[in-house]
Design a protein around this motif. Structure first.
Motif, mmCIF file in Angstrom:
data_model
loop_
_atom_site.group_PDB
_atom_site.id
_atom_site.type_symbol
_atom_site.label_atom_id
_atom_site.label_comp_id
_atom_site.label_asym_id
_atom_site.label_seq_id
_atom_site.Cartn_x
_atom_site.Cartn_y
_atom_site.Cartn_z
ATOM 1 N N GLU A 169 0.832 -1.198 0.000
ATOM 2 C CA GLU A 169 0.000 0.000 0.000
ATOM 3 C C GLU A 169 0.876 1.262 0.000
ATOM 4 O O GLU A 169 0.650 2.197 -0.762
ATOM 5 N N GLU A 170 1.877 1.251 0.853
ATOM 6 C CA GLU A 170 2.762 2.417 0.959
ATOM 7 C C GLU A 170 3.600 2.581 -0.319
ATOM 8 O O GLU A 170 3.796 3.682 -0.814
ATOM 9 N N PHE A 187 -4.771 -2.081 -5.305
ATOM 10 C CA PHE A 187 -4.555 -1.821 -6.741
ATOM 11 C C PHE A 187 -5.447 -0.663 -7.212
ATOM 12 O O PHE A 187 -4.989 0.271 -7.858
ATOM 13 N N ASP A 188 -6.734 -0.749 -6.839
ATOM 14 C CA ASP A 188 -7.690 0.266 -7.305
ATOM 15 C C ASP A 188 -7.400 1.649 -6.711
ATOM 16 O O ASP A 188 -7.680 2.665 -7.335
ATOM 17 N N ALA A 189 -6.849 1.661 -5.496
ATOM 18 C CA ALA A 189 -6.637 2.944 -4.816
ATOM 19 C C ALA A 189 -5.415 3.685 -5.349
ATOM 20 O O ALA A 189 -5.234 4.863 -5.064
ATOM 21 N N SER A 190 -4.586 2.988 -6.121
ATOM 22 C CA SER A 190 -3.345 3.622 -6.584
ATOM 23 C C SER A 190 -3.467 4.064 -8.031
ATOM 24 O O SER A 190 -4.184 3.452 -8.824
ATOM 25 N N GLU A 191 -2.729 5.122 -8.386
ATOM 26 C CA GLU A 191 -2.659 5.504 -9.807
ATOM 27 C C GLU A 191 -1.625 4.652 -10.532
ATOM 28 O O GLU A 191 -1.501 4.722 -11.744
ATOM 29 N N TYR A 192 -0.876 3.850 -9.769
ATOM 30 C CA TYR A 192 0.186 3.042 -10.357
ATOM 31 C C TYR A 192 -0.220 1.568 -10.439
ATOM 32 O O TYR A 192 -1.098 1.112 -9.716
ATOM 33 N N SER A 193 0.494 0.837 -11.289
ATOM 34 C CA SER A 193 0.155 -0.569 -11.509
ATOM 35 C C SER A 193 0.684 -1.468 -10.394
ATOM 36 O O SER A 193 1.762 -1.234 -9.848
ATOM 37 N N LEU A 194 -0.083 -2.500 -10.112
ATOM 38 C CA LEU A 194 0.362 -3.571 -9.216
ATOM 39 C C LEU A 194 0.253 -4.878 -9.979
ATOM 40 O O LEU A 194 -0.798 -5.184 -10.544
ATOM 41 N N ASP A 195 1.339 -5.628 -10.007
ATOM 42 C CA ASP A 195 1.304 -6.959 -10.605
ATOM 43 C C ASP A 195 1.608 -8.010 -9.554
ATOM 44 O O ASP A 195 2.489 -7.823 -8.716
ATOM 45 N N VAL A 196 0.863 -9.107 -9.603
ATOM 46 C CA VAL A 196 1.143 -10.250 -8.750
ATOM 47 C C VAL A 196 1.630 -11.376 -9.654
ATOM 48 O O VAL A 196 0.935 -11.773 -10.585
ATOM 49 N N ARG A 197 2.839 -11.840 -9.387
ATOM 50 C CA ARG A 197 3.432 -12.898 -10.208
ATOM 51 C C ARG A 197 3.436 -14.192 -9.426
ATOM 52 O O ARG A 197 4.034 -14.275 -8.355
ATOM 53 N N VAL A 198 2.742 -15.198 -9.944
ATOM 54 C CA VAL A 198 2.606 -16.461 -9.230
ATOM 55 C C VAL A 198 3.437 -17.539 -9.929
ATOM 56 O O VAL A 198 3.300 -17.763 -11.129
ATOM 57 N N MET A 247 0.642 -19.602 -2.295
ATOM 58 C CA MET A 247 0.051 -20.480 -1.280
ATOM 59 C C MET A 247 -0.784 -19.712 -0.251
ATOM 60 O O MET A 247 -1.581 -20.292 0.463
ATOM 61 N N PHE A 248 -0.529 -18.412 -0.154
ATOM 62 C CA PHE A 248 -1.223 -17.628 0.878
ATOM 63 C C PHE A 248 -2.248 -16.669 0.270
ATOM 64 O O PHE A 248 -2.577 -15.639 0.851
ATOM 65 N N LEU A 249 -2.708 -16.979 -0.937
ATOM 66 C CA LEU A 249 -3.617 -16.050 -1.627
ATOM 67 C C LEU A 249 -5.076 -16.447 -1.380
ATOM 68 O O LEU A 249 -5.767 -16.956 -2.255
ATOM 69 N N SER A 250 -5.531 -16.193 -0.181
ATOM 70 C CA SER A 250 -6.922 -16.484 0.171
ATOM 71 C C SER A 250 -7.839 -15.488 -0.543
ATOM 72 O O SER A 250 -7.380 -14.417 -0.966
ATOM 73 N N PRO A 251 -9.124 -15.799 -0.670
ATOM 74 C CA PRO A 251 -10.047 -14.840 -1.282
ATOM 75 C C PRO A 251 -9.996 -13.472 -0.600
ATOM 76 O O PRO A 251 -9.996 -12.441 -1.256
ATOM 77 N N ASP A 252 -9.899 -13.467 0.719
ATOM 78 C CA ASP A 252 -9.841 -12.205 1.469
ATOM 79 C C ASP A 252 -8.616 -11.383 1.109
ATOM 80 O O ASP A 252 -8.704 -10.182 0.879
ATOM 81 N N ARG A 253 -7.477 -12.066 1.099
ATOM 82 C CA ARG A 253 -6.231 -11.353 0.785
ATOM 83 C C ARG A 253 -6.276 -10.810 -0.646
ATOM 84 O O ARG A 253 -5.825 -9.710 -0.921
ATOM 85 N N CYS A 254 -6.830 -11.603 -1.561
ATOM 86 C CA CYS A 254 -6.898 -11.147 -2.962
ATOM 87 C C CYS A 254 -7.808 -9.936 -3.088
ATOM 88 O O CYS A 254 -7.511 -9.014 -3.856
ATOM 89 N N ARG A 255 -8.886 -9.922 -2.335
ATOM 90 C CA ARG A 255 -9.768 -8.752 -2.370
ATOM 91 C C ARG A 255 -9.044 -7.519 -1.810
ATOM 92 O O ARG A 255 -9.185 -6.419 -2.319
ATOM 93 N N SER A 256 -8.233 -7.735 -0.757
ATOM 94 C CA SER A 256 -7.448 -6.605 -0.215
ATOM 95 C C SER A 256 -6.460 -6.098 -1.256
ATOM 96 O O SER A 256 -6.271 -4.887 -1.408
ATOM 97 N N LEU A 257 -5.828 -7.025 -1.963
ATOM 98 C CA LEU A 257 -4.870 -6.620 -3.000
ATOM 99 C C LEU A 257 -5.566 -5.807 -4.082
ATOM 100 O O LEU A 257 -5.038 -4.817 -4.580
ATOM 101 N N LYS A 258 -6.758 -6.227 -4.449
ATOM 102 C CA LYS A 258 -7.508 -5.509 -5.483
ATOM 103 C C LYS A 258 -7.862 -4.096 -4.997
ATOM 104 O O LYS A 258 -7.799 -3.125 -5.756
#
Lengths: 262, 303
Positions: B99-100, B128-139, B114-125
């Motif tokens: 976030e920072e 992502f939405d709150a920033s003007e910059y891109s966030l990529d998650v590489r699995v 392995m730790f990408l629960s639905p809750d965590r993924c929603r937090s990541l989204k």
């Protein structure tokens, strides 16, 4: 009403002579004091040689893009800067067609163009580049060009205003220092937003610098017809007809990719 | 070959003994964080830094440490931030760290999924939405069957990775799936096409694939083989174009132990270039087998 200077900046034309004519008509009607093209005149569209006389007749000042650099030096590819095989596949089709259809006379002319250009407008130093001040094919995307990166880039290149293209998507960012970056977008293909128009940038220099992105409607059906006639890929024609990018997608950062259909 | 550089040329240099080339520091575009240290819930057999639950060679970074480095990065004009480990989501402060970071620039996080629960993924989204910059998650994954993947990443991991990918997609984030070139022949055009088809079959409508080379160091050294003596840049001279393609001309890696030249060489004491970012922006001697891999195969750890 204080004195102002209005300049029009055209990003990649990509052989879209129809859009270039429409943009020039618009810019002249809105009394632009100067017309500048930021390179990549060919690629993607049909009949590349039709673009150059239009630019010269209208008195457009031009710099090289990676296409002009490659075509005028006989390079085998466009050096667009893609890294994904699918992006490169379509880029190569586009480059091979353009290299074949561009006359040697115009390739020689391209070589005479500068790679950057500096203007002094209303006391501001304006730098024109194709990609970035440090590399002709660097992509300056909105979502991956943070403020501190741009501040340093403009300070290093001694510019108050930077105008670029290359990505295909228009955006602008006013930096805390008062410097400004403008990506003029492109005339060659739509901005991946589901609209068939293309864009150019109009900057008004007065006490402040204001930026307006101007939508340009043109006969995209005619362009599609000419592209079909030249047997250019169906994927390219779909983009012209729908406003959604179908190629050169993998280079898009996450934010820009999310906004498109594909 | 056209000269694409618009800046003044930066001449690559050769080391004092004339044996290995130096790569110049052209800019600091990419700043890496070894945010989870070498601590990972998995113990993949090809890991080039042998991460495991008990490998404390490099410790996790705190939000405070990342914050200090972000401040340091501003005057240097850093363009993008990458987070790796170990497993980044094993770091309890990973979400606030992202976030920072995303207030300052674009970020990419490399995860085993392995730790990408639905809750965590929603937090990541949300981040992502709150920033003007891109966030990529590489699995990362190592095959399109449990049999092939689990042999490298551990029993039962395949299903969990698929679950993580699916949770990301469900939250509206399109992950970059990362495989090594050895995986299902993803390094070849046909293998790559098969992998993309497989990704579509698991529900990724716009599959994004990153293929990585294997580095014959760490655990991988024991799995297949170590570098042989000929796999070296000894005696080579780099052109400016070659230097520019090497990620080490434009990146640095922050770990709990200081600043390293790149994400690969953090187990090499001589690859630790200093404590502050600014002091590490100097040429680096390419004396390692991994340097040969990056040079020969045009490897970049960036997406």
């Amino acid at each position: 009403m204080p004195d102002v200077t209005r300049l029009a900046f055209f990003g990649g034309v990509y052989s879209n002579s129809l859009a270039l004519e429409a943009a020039l008509t618009h810019a002249k009607r809105s009394s632009a004091d100067g017309l500048y093209a930021l390179g990549d005149f060919g690629g993607f569209g049909p009949h590349p040689d039709r673009v150059f006389p239009i630019l010269l007749d209208a008195g457009v000042e031009s710099i090289q893009g990676n296409y002009e650099e490659s075509l005028s030096s006989g390079a085998e590819d466009c050096h667009c800067g893609y890294t994904d095989p699918r992006d490169n596949h379509f880029a190569q089709i586009s480059y091979d067609y353009t290299a074949r259809k561009t006359s040697s006379e115009w390739k020689r002319w391209m070589r005479t163009l500068p790679k950057t250009r500096r203007l002094e407008v209303a006391g501001r130093k304006v730098l024109l580049v194709h990609g970035s001040p440090r590399k002709i094919n660097e992509f300056l995307w909105e979502s991956t060009s943070p403020v501190s990166f741009l501040e340093k880039m403009l300070a290093d290149s001694d510019a108050d205003v930077l105008v670029c293209t290359h990505t295909g998507l228009p955006w602008t960012r006013l930096l805390p220092s008062g410097r400004r970056v403008v990506n003029a977008g492109v005339l060659g293909r739509p901005a991946n937003d589901g609209r068939t128009n293309v864009w150019y940038a109009r900057l008004t220099f007065g006490r402040d610098v204001s930026v307006e992105f101007v939508p340009v409607e043109y006969d995209h059906e005619e362009l599609a017809r000419r592209m079909r006639e030249e047997r250019l890929p169906g994927e390219f024609i779909e983009t012209v007809s729908t406003g959604w990018w179908t190629t050169c997608l993998e280079i898009l950062p996450a934010k820009e990719r999310e906004r498109g259909r594909y | 070959m056209p000269a694409r550089f618009l800046r003044a040329p930066i001449a690559p240099t050769v080391s004092d003994d004339g044996l290995y080339p130096f790569v110049p520091s052209i800019s600091l575009d990419t700043l890496w964080f070894q945010v989870a240290g070498t601590i990972c819930n998995l113990k993949c057999t090809h890991c080039f830094i042998s991460c495991s639950p008990s490998n404390h060679s490099h410790e996790m970074l705190t939000l405070g440490e990342v914050r200090r480095r972000l401040a340091e990065a501003i005057p240097l004009g850093v363009r993008e931030y990458y987070f790796t480990g170990g497993e980044p989501f094993g770091n309890p402060e990973m979400l606030p760290i992202l976030e920072e970071t995303l207030r300052q620039g674009p970020a990419t996080v490399l995860t085993n999924g392995m730790f990408l629960s639905p809750d965590r993924c929603r937090s990541l989204k949300r981040i992502f939405d709150a920033s003007e910059y891109s966030l990529d998650v590489r699995v990362s994954i190592d095959g399109y069957t449990a049999e092939v993947n689990d042999a490298i990443r551990g029993a039962g991991t395949f299903e969990k990775i698929l679950g993580g990918i699916s949770n990301l997609a469900g939250a509206g984030l399109n992950p970059v799936v990362t495989v090594t070139e050895a995986c299902e022949e993803a390094g070849s055009p046909a293998g790559r096409a098969r992998f993309l088809d497989w990704m579509r079959s698991i529900g990724l409508e716009r599959p994004r694939l990153k293929v990585l080379s294997l580095f014959r160091i760490g655990a991988e050294e024991g799995r297949l083989r170590a570098y042989e003596s000929w796999e070296s840049l000894r005696g080579r001279h780099l052109t400016e174009d070659e230097s520019e393609k090497l990620q080490c001309s434009s990146c640095r890696m922050v770990t709990s132990r200081g600043v390293y030249v790149c994400p690969i060489l953090i187990d090499e004491p001589r690859a630790r270039m200093g404590e502050s970012l600014a002091e590490t922006l100097r040429p680096f001697r390419l004396e390692y087998g991994a340097c040969f891999t990056c040079h020969e195969f045009g490897v970049t750890c960036r997406t």
